[in-house]
Design an enzyme around this catalytic site. Structure first.
Site, short mmCIF file in Angstrom:
data_model
loop_
_atom_site.label_atom_id
_atom_site.label_comp_id
_atom_site.label_asym_id
_atom_site.label_seq_id
_atom_site.Cartn_x
_atom_site.Cartn_y
_atom_site.Cartn_z
CB SER B 34 -0.88 0.03 1.26
OG SER B 34 -1.72 -1.09 1.28
CG ASP B 50 5.48 -6.27 -5.55
OD1 ASP B 50 5.28 -7.26 -4.81
OD2 ASP B 50 5.10 -6.22 -6.73
N GLY B 71 3.83 -9.42 5.77
CA GLY B 71 3.28 -9.06 4.47
C GLY B 71 2.96 -10.28 3.64
CE1 TYR B 135 -2.57 -16.20 3.52
CE2 TYR B 135 -3.50 -17.83 5.01
CZ TYR B 135 -2.89 -16.61 4.81
OH TYR B 135 -2.59 -15.80 5.86
NE ARG B 173 -11.36 -22.23 12.04
CZ ARG B 173 -10.55 -21.29 11.57
NH1 ARG B 173 -11.04 -20.12 11.21
NH2 ARG B 173 -9.26 -21.54 11.46
#
Lengths: 276, 276, 276, 276, 276, 276
Positions: B34, B50, B71, B135, B173
């Site tokens: 960002s 990045d 990140g 992920y 959960r």
């Protein structure tokens, strides 16, 4: 079985496997990044393809029952160079397999997924990963990927952690780690013909007296190697100097990879061909 | 400590950590993809970067003692999209850290590295990976990478497998999986101030009655959470329908990620914000 | 209980234990190689004795119910010097106890029986010994001796592996390893008042956040420490330099003993008093 | 929740549970082989029934969400006498539950399924059975039955291995084994309100200092007992003679059941009421 | 290899080893407390020495590559008598080896380090010690000593826990525990010729059907015994009366040592020669 | 040995065992619920008896040294029908054995006590029970009963978990699970002639390449099977269709029992004879 796809068909191990695989199915599709694999079996076709390119890989798996995935860059190289063939390549294989309803992937994993364990620890298939190189890290990645596709998508896989697949044992390490050509064929054959494998990890090593692994948790696969590197022990040990116990390359399962600098080929440095 | 680098500084967890981290060092370098993280602490600087670009990342770590690497793309997305930030990004951090002599990386790993274990199994830090998504697979990759850099390069790392880091528990959960903001700060603080960590994996979860993990093998880190999701149990359970026992999203540690289609965000589908 | 014998009564820990032990029995017989232990409790007698001499020790145990065996040379010294008090001394205690029908020995074992385990491994009472010094080796010897007397002779024993028994934690290691005086008294008391102990090994450490051991297998003893070295953490950590990860004294459970030369006192070298 | 069925409602533990269970559902159906349970809650009905008779049991479970199965012959008796209520009774409950689509059975299992383990071994939920009596054998049978119904029929169950459920601890064994009334209510409540339990085994014991079990593998249930038998330790230990180490009733988890003759009530012999 | 030192060269096992060891090195130095070992091999020298005397032992190891330490008092005797040869003797060997830069010690450990395990438990090299005699306790001591010298000084050792090394199996116990002369030679040879051993423990037992140990964790040593006591089973079992299950000498791994009184030779009592 | 009692003497396995058992004792008493077992050995007598009736069973065991208990209803049937022969029958055998001072019971347990484990898990004798049917549940019950009689009464037992005892392997599952007649005789013989067995559990399976179990913890029994179902693999695999991975009957150890409805014979449904 109708169709098997073999990747890495031009490699040292691919060459050994092509004949036996052709005998197990109606159609063997061999592929490699090389231009050719030489003479083909009657039911074999060859397609040149780059594992890192989904568009190359996806069409090959259409109609396949199983994929024998032995294609990879077989050495330690910089991460940027190994990412394509060994990481993305695995993804491309599993994703394509899922899309085409392939039942199973038989994968050439490696001892280098576990290479940092001391040699005095007998390693089993279910101990945590301890990779020794980016090459080994790609094997860890693919095993975890394979487990996920089994648990999420019902796509079976067998991960054969190959130790030293050579025509004959070449050094003291190989007295424990040798995988003979015949035993290679046996373990791949059993990985294919066993009706149910789910997600299975097994070490690919011959029946060496000094075999440093324990495959008992994978006995359902029925792999019973026949060859024994001990036949070469007298000759090899006579040429083996005392070990430097500070050399991780001598004290760890991964051999020269364990002591190598990340991203640098240990084999190139030593001027010897890769063995696993 | 002279310098800490925090990645993902603009994220939900990064926002919580910036203040406490600034208080632990002479200089906090915050970075994110960002453009901004808002007001800075007196000893804090911000650099947009990045993670997927080595040229962005490498300079930031110069002179750093530790990197707190939070990140990442925090959701399930197609493999092609997650590769850059979550896989290459980790490589860029560890490789840069090694080059600059950084001592330690504290990493935001995730329960999704273990998401396919049934909830009725209390998971420990040293059980094999069972990722539930791409992920989660990136977390497995980074943990194995971190272990390798420790064993080969002496670069320490702590991998905090965060469960549900939210301001308060939002569903049944989370009665087990909630990680409160204060406990998040504690676990990160201990991961930094413990003098020796080697390669440590620990679950980031509060002191919930229903905590489904066993951190006893990581007690050297001294993490003793204080908050307890049970304070919200009556309210939450009153709104919880009986579980569909065929729904992996309810029966596995990974929650909605366990039942999600690979490459598709389960949170977007449900219209709820991500929690870990 | 009629009679307890306390060895090492003049030592740092013996001094703490004399009062509480006197309160648990009709007669406390305190002994030490020193000439005196100072003022005696009303039901306490003192006899000077050399543990290495059976003729000194045997008569003391007559009529005793239990022996609290804390006497030993508390430092690393050459093997020839430690053999008498720490090896033969243990034999003399157990053999005399058997001859007199004593029910139980409560023994001051030490973390140094396990000192070579890395600090990042949470050690349990039943992992194999990894001594760090001759001092630690004597603890291993005595534990094995105690187990044998239990299994062959029905003589019970509790082996308390003391970590750092000091009035307050003095360094970063002690944030995990501290055993406060009150908690020392508790663990010894429980080792005495628990009706059945058989052969029990337990770590003697306070309720420190960073306690690096796992006593769950010895929960039958009911030891629940109350003190927590974390109260001193801010102060101590402020004075702690970054760890040299090649220093076994910082990375192993045994602390300075782990990096010490065999037979040479690490504490004398550092000019600090011994802590366990 | 609409309906809960409680068996053994007239027993010592049933009496404690009736109120809390009535508060958790629209309708509580209490049953016992006794004629009456006394005054009923507003939403409670009572039906006399013999667990050994399927025709008695089957109709009771119609429409039930859960069964809290505490009914049994609570003592050691000849096998012929315990078969009906404790073996066939369990079968009748699970089979009826399956027929009526009941979601879950919460079962009063017992330490006596594990009673022959030495007290110095901290027992976990997943160690093999070592029953001490026919009474304990019926608990083993029911746990295995419950696991089978979960794995074959998807019928969940929680098996609470109760240690010594009494109003206050009555002897030295109970310093470790006591389960207070409040903690009994808590463990049963959590066994009911946890959304997913699959097949769960957990020990029912209070937060005693000397608790001889390790429930960490069942932490998903969220059971955190509050009471501690240590409050009674001074008084109890003052009256406890030294243990006879040849008495299995003192050295094993099962207490008097461990030393009892099979088929003969140890409690009747001792003139004391049963405690678990 | 230049020089091997063999202690206990005049013993039953030393006699078997002298020839094979002489064939593995330029110079074999044999030593024993006896005056002579009879005829010497061409490259063999003999020196009489007392293991308990450092001045006797130290000079022998000068220039040695390895020590094969089989010298010890081979029986159960009072602690005072076994301390010198079996405890101090081990210290003298390891300390001298360190001083002279010897690479490795191959040690005749014994099943009696584990003798109190029930025979129905298959013992592995890494289970905790359970010695059955002072003789066994000396083996425990030496193993722990050897581990410490490996971890602190880099001095390797192999600890061969010999079961029953006799020319042929002599009783029912030996159907499991027999170690044939040829297999003894093999295990010692492998302990010497394996390039890296670190600290290794292995059981010395033949390929008996009824072998009660599990050496799989030491497979790196390549020990594959050939002989099988089952060849003698019919004959032996015909002469074996039913076992008295209360006799620890029949139910434990240690055999007669397990039931022996500490400090008293079980073999002398039975009028039979010692077997391990 | 004077007298052996064989139950289930008219069954498929009983027929194989009668001859070898008769050769091991002075008197073989064969019994079955059938009227006859055909021609008798010279030292064999036959008595018809119903296992479920204590009055039938008790007199048979008078004077016996051992009981080989193979009698049972060998199929899945409703619980009400299996209770008598398989549960009460076991009780009657053990209780009678105790009354008559019988030394040992050798019991035909079954893989169905563990049938719900996935085939890709190598099962060991000491993992928890996971029965697949009421038939399997009776095996669990009997194993727990046998353990209790050993621990309380000193009555030994060996529990042979038979996999697929047929004349030759009949399907793909049997490539792993086959137990040949000769190997059946061997395992029963060793269960009888081993002097000390205590409570032993072992899998009854041949030396199949694909054997899915791990008997290493029971090596003291000396069972070394000779036959190998792999001799039939080519033929069988040629007729085996790809596995339906949703069929528990193909993916679990229990085979068709794992997918069967409780109380309903899977073999009757498939029109094939039972195999274990």
């Amino acid at each position: 079985m109708k169709k098997i796809v073999l990747t890495g068909a031009a490699g040292n191990l691919g060459k050994i496997l092509r004949g036996p695989l052709a005998a197990m199915c109606d159609e063997l599709l061999s592929t490699d990044i090389s231009e050719s694999v030489g003479d083909l079996a009657a039911n074999e076709t060859f397609v040149q393809a780059d594992l890192a390119k989904m568009d190359d890989i996806r069409p090959l798996l259409e109609g396949a029952d199983m994929v024998v995935h032995f294609g990879a860059l077989v050495d330690e190289v910089p991460f940027e160079d190994i990412w394509g063939p060994n990481f993305v390549g695995s993804y491309n294989i599993w994703q394509s397999a899922k899309e085409h309803g392939v039942h199973r992937v038989v994968y050439a994993s490696s001892i280098h997924a576990m290479g940092m364990y001391p040699k005095t620890v007998a390693i089993t298939p279910d101990m945590p990963h301890r990779p020794d190189t980016y090459y080994g890290l790609a094997k860890c990645f693919t095993e975890d990927l394979g487990r996920m596709f089994w648990e999420k998508e019902g796509l079976e896989s067998v991960h054969i952690r190959i130790l030293s697949a050579t025509s004959r044992p070449g050094n003291a390490r190989a007295l424990g780690s040798w995988l003979s050509p015949d035993d290679l064929v046996q373990v791949v054959t059993r990985a294919i013909d066993t009706p149910v494998v789910g997600f299975t990890v097994i070490y690919g090593v011959s029946n060496n007296d000094r075999s440093p692994v324990d495959n008992s948790s994978a006995s359902h696969l029925g792999y019973r190697p026949k060859d024994n590197a001990e036949d070469y022990a007298v000759e090899i040990l006579a040429d083996t100097p005392p070990a430097d116990l500070n050399d991780l390359g001598l004290t760890c399962h991964g051999g020269p990879f364990a002591s190598a600098t990340l991203g640098v080929s240990p084999m190139a440095l030593m001027g010897i061909p890769d063995d696993d």
